[in-house]
Enzyme design. Structure first.
Site, PDB file in Angstrom:
ATOM      1  CB  SER A 154       0.239  -7.006 -13.668  1.00 50.02           C
ATOM      2  OG  SER A 154       1.041  -6.273 -14.572  1.00 50.02           O
ATOM      3  CG  ASN A 155      -3.430 -10.598 -12.544  1.00 47.09           C
ATOM      4  OD1 ASN A 155      -4.347 -10.128 -11.886  1.00 47.09           O
ATOM      5  ND2 ASN A 155      -3.352 -10.437 -13.864  1.00 47.09           N
TER       6      ASN A 155
ATOM      7  CE  LYS B 205      -0.901  -9.725 -20.204  1.00 45.32           C
ATOM      8  NZ  LYS B 205      -0.719  -9.750 -18.726  1.00 45.32           N
TER       9      LYS B 205
ATOM     10  CB  SER C 171      -2.711  -5.422 -20.758  1.00 49.17           C
ATOM     11  OG  SER C 171      -2.136  -6.688 -20.565  1.00 49.17           O
TER      12      SER C 171
ATOM     13  N   GLY D 208      -4.150  -9.328 -23.837  1.00 50.41           N
ATOM     14  CA  GLY D 208      -3.829  -9.207 -22.428  1.00 50.41           C
ATOM     15  C   GLY D 208      -5.037  -9.201 -21.528  1.00 50.41           C
TER      16      GLY D 208
END
Length: 327
Positions: A77-78, A196, A198, A222
């Site tokens: 996502s980043n 993962k 989040s 996450g």
């Protein structure tokens, strides 16, 4: 090459027959790729023309390589993967693999909305050198994304993937959670090695760890905001946005937790909460990229429609780092 209509996938067990695709790297004896450790989900650096800046990417990787990370998560996502073309997504992974030292893992985000596109992207990421793929939950038709749909989707992807698959639940972005019962079912798949998570529900994460222990299933936090808590209930590591800028402190936190030094770990965790909240829930990727510049990395601009921080937001962001002793 990318998502060609002529591409025909034929899966038998873990083997995918197609150009350049190999068998899964999972051991036939039951051993799984070890995910233990801290990973920054790295940003994609853009120049002022909104093009991927591969020179700055390489410079950042050289700096991250000096920190004892287990590896890098690329096109999570980043990494603003939803704003990149398919070709850009794969090329970023290829460049990272070329520069990152051997022995460090490259976990590449390969999730797409359709199962077919995800399989094709997974194939391309494996060819680019990914050690494993991180597959986000499809979410556009979220009303029909129940446990049965997710089990079917991830099973198809894992059956055809030439590298191990890590599940990715990020309700802050997708507005849905990968259900715990689906995760537990999928943990039995020989090519699905971990998760993962989040979300912020530590009880849910603890239940998943508890219910999947016999499958040698690996859970990664996450977020840096609850890293200590997830280590305390059996997680093996973390994929933390804050590691882009505070990688060494997060590796120190890992070491303290694994060494049972919980008092020291707790004090360090306290100092990470506000900066982490600022770059994830409060201001997002633009804040992370702004902070990277303070610590000697290149963050650069985000791609539209993401906007840069206002001056007031920059001041508030800096205060969150200063007040906790990081600047």
């Amino acid at each position: 090459m990318f998502l060609r209509k002529s591409l025909i996938w034929k899966c038998l067990g873990w083997r995918v027959f197609g150009r350049g695709v190999k068998e899964s790297r999972c051991s036939s004896s039951g051993g799984r790729l070890d995910l233990t450790g801290i990973y920054p989900p790295i940003v994609t650096p853009f120049n002022q023309m909104a093009k991927v800046d591969y020179q700055q990417l390489e410079s950042n990787i050289h700096r991250w390589s000096k920190i004892p990370f287990r590896g890098l998560v690329v096109q999570g996502s980043n990494g603003e993967f939803v704003y990149l073309t398919s070709e850009e997504r794969v090329e970023v992974v290829r460049r990272v693999r070329q520069v990152l030292p051997e022995g460090r893992l490259v976990i590449a985000g390969s999730g797409c909305e359709s199962t077919e596109a995800t399989i094709a992207m997974t194939h391309n990421m494996a060819e680019a050198g990914a050690s494993a793929v991180l597959v986000i939950t499809p979410c556009y038709y979220r009303g029909r994304m129940n446990s049965a749909a997710f089990v079917h989707h991830y099973t198809q992807v894992a059956d055809c993937s030439p590298v191990p698959v890590v599940l990715y639940s990020v309700p802050g972005n997708t507005a849905l959670e990968l259900p715990a019962d689906a995760i537990i079912t999928l943990s039995h798949h020989p090519n699905i090695i971990g998760l993962k998570d989040s979300g912020n529900d530590i009880t849910r994460i603890a239940l998943i760890v508890h219910k999947t222990r016999n499958q040698d299933f690996q859970v990664l936090a996450g977020s840096a905001g609850f890293l200590l808590a997830t280590y305390s209930i059996g997680a093996v590591g973390g994929v933390c946005a804050l590691a882009n800028v505070l990688g060494e402190p997060l590796c120190d936190l890992e070491k303290l937790c694994l060494g049972g030094q919980w008092a020291e770990a707790r004090e360090l965790q306290y100092r990470l909460i506000e900066p982490n909240t600022a770059i994830t829930r409060k201001f997002g990727i633009a804040a992370l990229k702004e902070a990277m510049g303070w610590f000697g990395y290149y963050g650069g601009p985000c791609r539209a429609p993401l906007l840069p921080l206002t001056e007031a937001e920059k001041g508030e962001l800096r205060s969150d780092f200063v007040s906790n002793g990081w600047l």
